[in-house]
Design an enzyme around this catalytic site. Structure first.
Site, short mmCIF file in Angstrom:
data_model
loop_
_atom_site.label_atom_id
_atom_site.label_comp_id
_atom_site.label_asym_id
_atom_site.label_seq_id
_atom_site.Cartn_x
_atom_site.Cartn_y
_atom_site.Cartn_z
N SER A 181 0.83 -1.21 0.00
CA SER A 181 0.00 0.00 0.00
C SER A 181 0.86 1.25 0.00
O SER A 181 0.34 2.37 -0.04
CB SER A 181 -0.93 0.01 1.22
OG SER A 181 -0.21 -0.09 2.42
N ASN A 216 -2.42 -1.92 13.16
CA ASN A 216 -3.87 -1.76 13.12
C ASN A 216 -4.34 -0.48 13.80
O ASN A 216 -5.22 0.22 13.29
CB ASN A 216 -4.56 -2.98 13.74
CG ASN A 216 -4.24 -4.25 12.99
OD1 ASN A 216 -3.66 -4.20 11.89
ND2 ASN A 216 -4.60 -5.39 13.55
N THR A 231 -39.32 27.24 -11.14
CA THR A 231 -39.65 25.90 -10.64
C THR A 231 -39.92 25.09 -11.89
O THR A 231 -40.44 25.63 -12.88
CB THR A 231 -40.89 25.90 -9.73
OG1 THR A 231 -42.02 26.34 -10.49
CG2 THR A 231 -40.73 26.81 -8.52
N HIS A 232 -39.54 23.83 -11.87
CA HIS A 232 -39.65 22.96 -13.06
C HIS A 232 -38.90 23.57 -14.25
O HIS A 232 -39.25 23.31 -15.40
CB HIS A 232 -41.11 22.72 -13.46
CG HIS A 232 -42.01 22.39 -12.32
ND1 HIS A 232 -42.27 21.11 -11.90
CD2 HIS A 232 -42.70 23.19 -11.46
CE1 HIS A 232 -43.09 21.12 -10.87
NE2 HIS A 232 -43.36 22.38 -10.56
N SER A 272 -12.87 24.89 -28.64
CA SER A 272 -13.08 23.61 -29.31
C SER A 272 -11.99 23.44 -30.36
O SER A 272 -11.53 24.41 -30.97
CB SER A 272 -14.45 23.62 -29.97
OG SER A 272 -14.47 22.71 -31.06
N LYS A 288 -16.46 28.46 -30.40
CA LYS A 288 -16.87 27.91 -29.10
C LYS A 288 -16.05 28.42 -27.92
O LYS A 288 -14.85 28.64 -28.01
CB LYS A 288 -16.77 26.37 -29.13
CG LYS A 288 -17.77 25.70 -30.03
CD LYS A 288 -19.17 25.70 -29.45
CE LYS A 288 -19.34 24.66 -28.36
NZ LYS A 288 -19.61 23.33 -28.88
N ASN A 301 -16.21 27.00 -24.12
CA ASN A 301 -16.92 25.96 -23.36
C ASN A 301 -16.71 26.06 -21.84
O ASN A 301 -15.62 26.38 -21.39
CB ASN A 301 -16.47 24.57 -23.83
CG ASN A 301 -16.81 24.32 -25.28
OD1 ASN A 301 -17.83 24.83 -25.77
ND2 ASN A 301 -15.97 23.60 -25.98
N GLU A 303 -18.35 21.80 -16.14
CA GLU A 303 -18.73 20.44 -16.56
C GLU A 303 -17.93 19.39 -15.80
O GLU A 303 -18.46 18.37 -15.38
CB GLU A 303 -18.53 20.28 -18.07
CG GLU A 303 -19.52 21.11 -18.88
CD GLU A 303 -19.16 21.14 -20.37
OE1 GLU A 303 -20.05 20.90 -21.18
OE2 GLU A 303 -17.99 21.39 -20.71
N TYR A 325 -9.74 -6.10 12.74
CA TYR A 325 -9.10 -5.65 11.51
C TYR A 325 -9.08 -6.75 10.46
O TYR A 325 -8.84 -7.92 10.77
CB TYR A 325 -7.65 -5.19 11.79
CG TYR A 325 -6.91 -4.77 10.53
CD1 TYR A 325 -7.07 -3.48 10.02
CD2 TYR A 325 -6.14 -5.68 9.81
CE1 TYR A 325 -6.43 -3.10 8.84
CE2 TYR A 325 -5.49 -5.31 8.64
CZ TYR A 325 -5.65 -4.01 8.16
OH TYR A 325 -5.03 -3.64 7.00
N GLN A 384 -7.41 -2.02 4.02
CA GLN A 384 -6.38 -1.26 3.33
C GLN A 384 -6.97 -0.54 2.11
O GLN A 384 -6.44 0.47 1.66
CB GLN A 384 -5.26 -2.21 2.89
CG GLN A 384 -4.12 -1.57 2.16
CD GLN A 384 -2.93 -2.50 2.05
OE1 GLN A 384 -2.31 -2.82 3.05
NE2 GLN A 384 -2.62 -2.96 0.84
N LYS A 389 -8.21 3.50 1.74
CA LYS A 389 -7.43 4.72 1.56
C LYS A 389 -7.63 5.41 0.23
O LYS A 389 -7.80 6.64 0.16
CB LYS A 389 -5.95 4.42 1.78
CG LYS A 389 -5.58 4.44 3.25
CD LYS A 389 -4.31 3.72 3.51
CE LYS A 389 -4.42 2.84 4.71
NZ LYS A 389 -5.50 1.84 4.71
N1 ARG Z 1 -1.27 -1.17 5.22
C1 ARG Z 1 -2.22 -1.65 6.16
C2 ARG Z 1 -3.56 -0.94 5.94
O1 ARG Z 1 -3.56 0.03 5.29
C3 ARG Z 1 -1.76 -1.36 7.55
C4 ARG Z 1 -2.33 -2.28 8.57
C5 ARG Z 1 -1.86 -3.66 8.33
N2 ARG Z 1 -2.16 -4.54 9.39
C6 ARG Z 1 -2.00 -5.85 9.25
N3 ARG Z 1 -2.29 -6.56 10.27
N4 ARG Z 1 -1.56 -6.39 8.16
O2 ARG Z 1 -4.61 -1.38 6.38
#
Ligand code: ARG
Length: 455
Positions: free
Chosen positions: A23, A110, A155-156, A277, A283, A285, A290, A317, A322, A325
């Site tokens: 990660s 964790n 409205t509408h 464009s 144009k 835009n 958008e 956990y 993971q 994120k």
């Molecule tokens: N990279 C892990 C996460 O984002 C960190 C926690 C990992 N914990 C574990 N017991 N493997 O969740």
């Protein structure tokens, strides 16, 4: 590479597994908060005599050096070290020797990852709230500057009643005020120290969680270690608040896109915030708007992702978490980018008074005022509504506006109508008569502006 957790393993991790499970490619953005959290943790361990004070000094010095290396771009994050937490711990041990391994005493990744995510979101919410405030100011400025401009309210998407452009713009101010409140509310529940839950059950070591909370400016500590490492409610809430904000930004974007069309011609966008464009030279835009509207989709998607990731997980956990994120990070980036660009675009928007005001001519916008006029003369509202409907039909047949009718034409539909009717059906009179609290009368809108500015 030998893993920090490699003790019980006979075989090396397979290469694809390493890249599948890593990660660090995205959670490296936590580095500042990860180090901040570790420093507070180590201070507590020393205070509690779990480690020696001189050990804590050397760990903190090492962590600060690592922070400098990361900041200057010298630090190399390694995929084989999985995540930001282990990259930093590994670097610390390399730098100061085995004593660096004491940083992870009475802690697990964790609770560490929950801490990092909370610290990170706390900062980002602060930034987002500032950007929202900036946008609110921009709406307020437009409202103040154009206080005399009357436009058709819809409205509408049908012309309904005349309103002040200022009133319409301040509607967005109010939405943003609630959005900001939702982030503040999310912050309250997020701003609780998770560290000390350890893997899930707490720890045998004599830690002082309240002390760490004080160092990291958390007003409270979490109550249940199992809940602590399982909980991502705060991240869901964050993305949910962001989704609501994006919904509002998207509605505004949509509205201005319509107003910017040739058909409406209510607004002109600054050149610097529009694009051309590649084929049609004429144009100009409204791409910024958008894309704001379009990017709302990815934030909603992020909300669906995190809700789905969490829904099937047994306590406590699980590695699935993971995956929390990237939706969070993408939401932060998207929301900040949209708020930033809108903040910059708003002051350059020009409202085209001639088109806006002339749009109030057609559409019988003051028909309700005739009905209210009759109500004031004692006619029951239902009858007043029907009489006014017939007057409008008459106008359509004769191709006239309400203001172009003669008194005798009015009188055909009700004897109660006198020459004072004309005072009531100009758009100015119509707007100014809506003095009910929260209404569009200039007096009310000016009072709201004054109130906002007092805050
Ligand atoms: N990279 C892990 C996460 O984002 C960190 C926690 C990992 N914990 C574990 N017991 N493997 O969740």
């Amino acid at each position: 590479m030998k893993k920090l957790w490699g003790g019980r393993f006979k075989e090396q991790t397979e290469g694809t597994v390493e890249s599948f499970t890593e990660s660090v490619s995205f959670d490296a953005r936590f580095w500042r908060h990860d180090i901040e959290g570790s420093i507070a943790h180590v201070k507590m361990l020393a205070k509690q005599k779990v480690i020696l004070s001189k050990e804590s000094v050397s760990i903190i010095k090492g962590l600060n050096e690592i922070a400098k290396e990361i900041e200057s771009g010298k630090f190399r994050f390694k995929e084989s070290l999985e995540d930001v937490h282990m990259n930093i711990e590994h670097a610390l041990i390399k730098k100061i020797g085995p004593v660096g391994g004491k940083v992870h005493t009475a802690r697990s990744r964790n609770d560490q990852v929950s801490l990092d995510l909370r610290l990170y979101l706390r900062d980002e919410i602060n930034t987002i709230q500032k950007l929202i405030k900036g946008l609110q100011k921009a709406f307020l400025k437009i409202a103040e500057k154009n206080i005399d401009m009357i436009m058709p309210g819809y409205t509408h998407l049908q012309r309904a009643q005349p309103v002040l452009l200022s009133h319409h713009m301040l509607a967005y101010y109010e939405m943003l005020e609630r959005d900001s409140g939702r982030f503040a509310d999310c912050l309250k529940r997020l701003n609780v120290l998770p560290l000390g839950a350890a893997a899930l059950a707490g720890t045998t070591l004599p830690i002082d969680r309240k002390y760490v909370a004080k160092l990291l400016k958390f007003p409270a500590v979490t109550e249940n270690s199992i809940d602590t490492v399982s909980d991502r409610d705060f991240a869901v809430e964050f993305i949910s608040a962001a989704s609501m904000l994006m919904m509002h930004l998207s509605r505004f974007a949509e509205e201005i896109i319509i107003w910017n069309s040739e058909e409406f011609g209510f607004v002109e966008l600054p050149d610097a915030f529009t694009t051309g464009s590649s084929i049609m030279p004429q144009k100009k835009n409204p791409d910024v708007l958008e894309l704001t509207r379009g990017k709302t989709g990815r934030v909603y998607g992020n909300l669906m992702s995190i809700l789905t990731i969490m829904k099937g997980l047994p306590l406590a956990y699980n590695r699935d978490m993971q995956e929390d994120k990237e939706p969070v990070f993408d939401t932060v980036d998207t929301v900040k980018a949209c708020l930033d660009v809108l903040n910059k675009m708003m002051p350059g928007m020009k409202f085209k008074k001639k088109n806006i005001v002339s749009a109030t001519d057609a559409g019988f916008l003051t028909a309700t005022d005739i009905a209210d006029y009759l109500v004031n003369k004692g006619v029951p509202f239902r009858d007043a509504h029907a009489i006014t409907g017939s007057i409008v039909k008459h106008c359509i047949d004769k191709d006239k506006t309400l203001m172009e009718l003669e008194l005798k034409e009015f009188k055909k539909y009700s004897k109660k109508i006198g020459s004072d009717i004309f005072k009531h059906i100009s758009i100015e009179a119509s707007v100014d008569a809506r003095k009910s609290f929260g209404g569009t009368a200039r007096k009310m809108v000016l009072a709201r502006i004054k109130n906002i500015k007092k805050k």
